[in-house]
Design a protein around this motif. Sequence first.
Motif, PDB file in Angstrom:
ATOM      1  N   ARG A  52     107.022  -4.628 -18.920  1.00 51.52           N
ATOM      2  CA  ARG A  52     106.065  -3.516 -18.915  1.00 51.52           C
ATOM      3  C   ARG A  52     105.667  -3.155 -17.485  1.00 51.52           C
ATOM      4  O   ARG A  52     105.513  -1.983 -17.157  1.00 51.52           O
ATOM      5  CB  ARG A  52     104.833  -3.847 -19.746  1.00 51.52           C
ATOM      6  CG  ARG A  52     105.108  -3.795 -21.223  1.00 51.52           C
ATOM      7  CD  ARG A  52     103.878  -4.136 -22.031  1.00 51.52           C
ATOM      8  NE  ARG A  52     104.219  -4.182 -23.434  1.00 51.52           N
ATOM      9  CZ  ARG A  52     103.790  -3.306 -24.332  1.00 51.52           C
ATOM     10  NH1 ARG A  52     102.987  -2.339 -23.973  1.00 51.52           N
ATOM     11  NH2 ARG A  52     104.144  -3.409 -25.597  1.00 51.52           N
ATOM     12  N   GLN A  53     105.515  -4.161 -16.639  1.00 52.09           N
ATOM     13  CA  GLN A  53     105.204  -3.896 -15.236  1.00 52.09           C
ATOM     14  C   GLN A  53     106.348  -3.123 -14.580  1.00 52.09           C
ATOM     15  O   GLN A  53     106.119  -2.144 -13.854  1.00 52.09           O
ATOM     16  CB  GLN A  53     104.957  -5.199 -14.483  1.00 52.09           C
ATOM     17  CG  GLN A  53     104.638  -4.990 -13.013  1.00 52.09           C
ATOM     18  CD  GLN A  53     104.430  -6.292 -12.268  1.00 52.09           C
ATOM     19  OE1 GLN A  53     104.635  -7.383 -12.809  1.00 52.09           O
ATOM     20  NE2 GLN A  53     104.027  -6.189 -11.025  1.00 52.09           N
ATOM     21  N   ALA A  54     107.578  -3.534 -14.845  1.00 50.17           N
ATOM     22  CA  ALA A  54     108.741  -2.826 -14.289  1.00 50.17           C
ATOM     23  C   ALA A  54     108.782  -1.391 -14.803  1.00 50.17           C
ATOM     24  O   ALA A  54     109.069  -0.457 -14.051  1.00 50.17           O
ATOM     25  CB  ALA A  54     110.025  -3.563 -14.647  1.00 50.17           C
ATOM     26  N   LEU A  55     108.453  -1.202 -16.081  1.00 44.72           N
ATOM     27  CA  LEU A  55     108.422   0.141 -16.657  1.00 44.72           C
ATOM     28  C   LEU A  55     107.365   1.002 -15.972  1.00 44.72           C
ATOM     29  O   LEU A  55     107.618   2.162 -15.633  1.00 44.72           O
ATOM     30  CB  LEU A  55     108.150   0.063 -18.162  1.00 44.72           C
ATOM     31  CG  LEU A  55     107.986   1.402 -18.887  1.00 44.72           C
ATOM     32  CD1 LEU A  55     109.263   2.222 -18.796  1.00 44.72           C
ATOM     33  CD2 LEU A  55     107.600   1.159 -20.345  1.00 44.72           C
ATOM     34  N   LEU A  56     106.194   0.437 -15.740  1.00 43.59           N
ATOM     35  CA  LEU A  56     105.126   1.189 -15.070  1.00 43.59           C
ATOM     36  C   LEU A  56     105.512   1.546 -13.636  1.00 43.59           C
ATOM     37  O   LEU A  56     105.248   2.661 -13.172  1.00 43.59           O
ATOM     38  CB  LEU A  56     103.818   0.405 -15.094  1.00 43.59           C
ATOM     39  CG  LEU A  56     103.143   0.288 -16.457  1.00 43.59           C
ATOM     40  CD1 LEU A  56     101.956  -0.669 -16.380  1.00 43.59           C
ATOM     41  CD2 LEU A  56     102.698   1.650 -16.957  1.00 43.59           C
ATOM     42  N   GLU A  57     106.135   0.609 -12.939  1.00 45.36           N
ATOM     43  CA  GLU A  57     106.556   0.883 -11.564  1.00 45.36           C
ATOM     44  C   GLU A  57     107.627   1.975 -11.537  1.00 45.36           C
ATOM     45  O   GLU A  57     107.569   2.884 -10.705  1.00 45.36           O
ATOM     46  CB  GLU A  57     107.073  -0.395 -10.908  1.00 45.36           C
ATOM     47  CG  GLU A  57     105.969  -1.392 -10.610  1.00 45.36           C
ATOM     48  CD  GLU A  57     106.472  -2.755 -10.174  1.00 45.36           C
ATOM     49  OE1 GLU A  57     107.715  -2.989 -10.189  1.00 45.36           O
ATOM     50  OE2 GLU A  57     105.627  -3.602  -9.835  1.00 45.36           O
ATOM     51  N   LEU A  58     108.577   1.900 -12.440  1.00 41.64           N
ATOM     52  CA  LEU A  58     109.633   2.907 -12.519  1.00 41.64           C
ATOM     53  C   LEU A  58     109.060   4.269 -12.884  1.00 41.64           C
ATOM     54  O   LEU A  58     109.448   5.294 -12.306  1.00 41.64           O
ATOM     55  CB  LEU A  58     110.675   2.459 -13.548  1.00 41.64           C
ATOM     56  CG  LEU A  58     111.970   3.246 -13.640  1.00 41.64           C
ATOM     57  CD1 LEU A  58     112.681   3.279 -12.299  1.00 41.64           C
ATOM     58  CD2 LEU A  58     112.867   2.615 -14.694  1.00 41.64           C
ATOM     59  N   THR A  59     108.117   4.284 -13.799  1.00 42.51           N
ATOM     60  CA  THR A  59     107.465   5.532 -14.196  1.00 42.51           C
ATOM     61  C   THR A  59     106.690   6.128 -13.022  1.00 42.51           C
ATOM     62  O   THR A  59     106.724   7.346 -12.801  1.00 42.51           O
ATOM     63  CB  THR A  59     106.518   5.285 -15.389  1.00 42.51           C
ATOM     64  OG1 THR A  59     107.276   4.727 -16.462  1.00 42.51           O
ATOM     65  CG2 THR A  59     105.856   6.559 -15.849  1.00 42.51           C
ATOM     66  N   SER A  60     106.019   5.280 -12.277  1.00 47.55           N
ATOM     67  CA  SER A  60     105.268   5.751 -11.112  1.00 47.55           C
ATOM     68  C   SER A  60     106.198   6.399 -10.089  1.00 47.55           C
ATOM     69  O   SER A  60     105.900   7.479  -9.559  1.00 47.55           O
ATOM     70  CB  SER A  60     104.518   4.572 -10.480  1.00 47.55           C
ATOM     71  OG  SER A  60     103.866   4.970  -9.309  1.00 47.55           O
TER      72      SER A  60
END
Length: 186
Positions: free
Chosen positions: A48-56
Amino acid sequence: ALEDQVWDLLNEADKAAEENKEKSQVYDAMAETLGDAWDTLIIMLEKRQALLELTSVFFENALEFAVKIDQVEDFLKNAQEFDNIDSLRELLLQQEHHTKELLEKSLALLNKSQELTEFIEEFKCEGPNANPELIQGAHSSCLKIDNLLEMLQDRRRQLDRFLKHQRQGLEQVLQICLWHQQENQV
C-alpha cells in the motif's frame, strides 16, 4: 502502532506453551498463525505504501504536464510578434522547445500511468483480500487514471495541431523574408 502488542501476545503464547507442555502444540500453532498473519499484514502495508508513492508520482507528473499545457496555451495566445528574421527564428525555436517539452511530459505521464495501472491490477488480485469491492475499487481507480490521461492528451493533441499550423505559417513567412533579403542584396 499495534506491533508491540502483537509481540507481547507472541511472548505470552511462548510462555504459556512452556508452562503447559500438553497444550504446546496448540500454542505453537497459534503463535505460528499469528506470526504469519503479522507478516502478511506487513507485506500488505508495504504494498500500500508503494501504491501511494507511485500514485503521488503519477499525480505530480500529471500536474507538471497540465502546467506545461497551460504554458503552451499562453504562448499561443500571446501575440507572436517579430521584428526581424532573427526574432522570427527565435520564435520558431521557442515553438520547437515547447513541442519537445510537451512530448517529454506526455511520455513521462504515459509511462507512469501504465506503471500505476499495472500495479493496481496486480494489487487487486493478490492475497486473501481479493474481494468484489476491492476489485471494483481498483477498476474504478484505473478508469479515473485513464480519464485524466485522456483529457490531458486531448489538450496536448489540440495544442500540437495549433503549434504545427502556426509553425508552418511562420516558416512560410521566414522563407518570404529570406527571399526578400536575398532579393534586396541582389
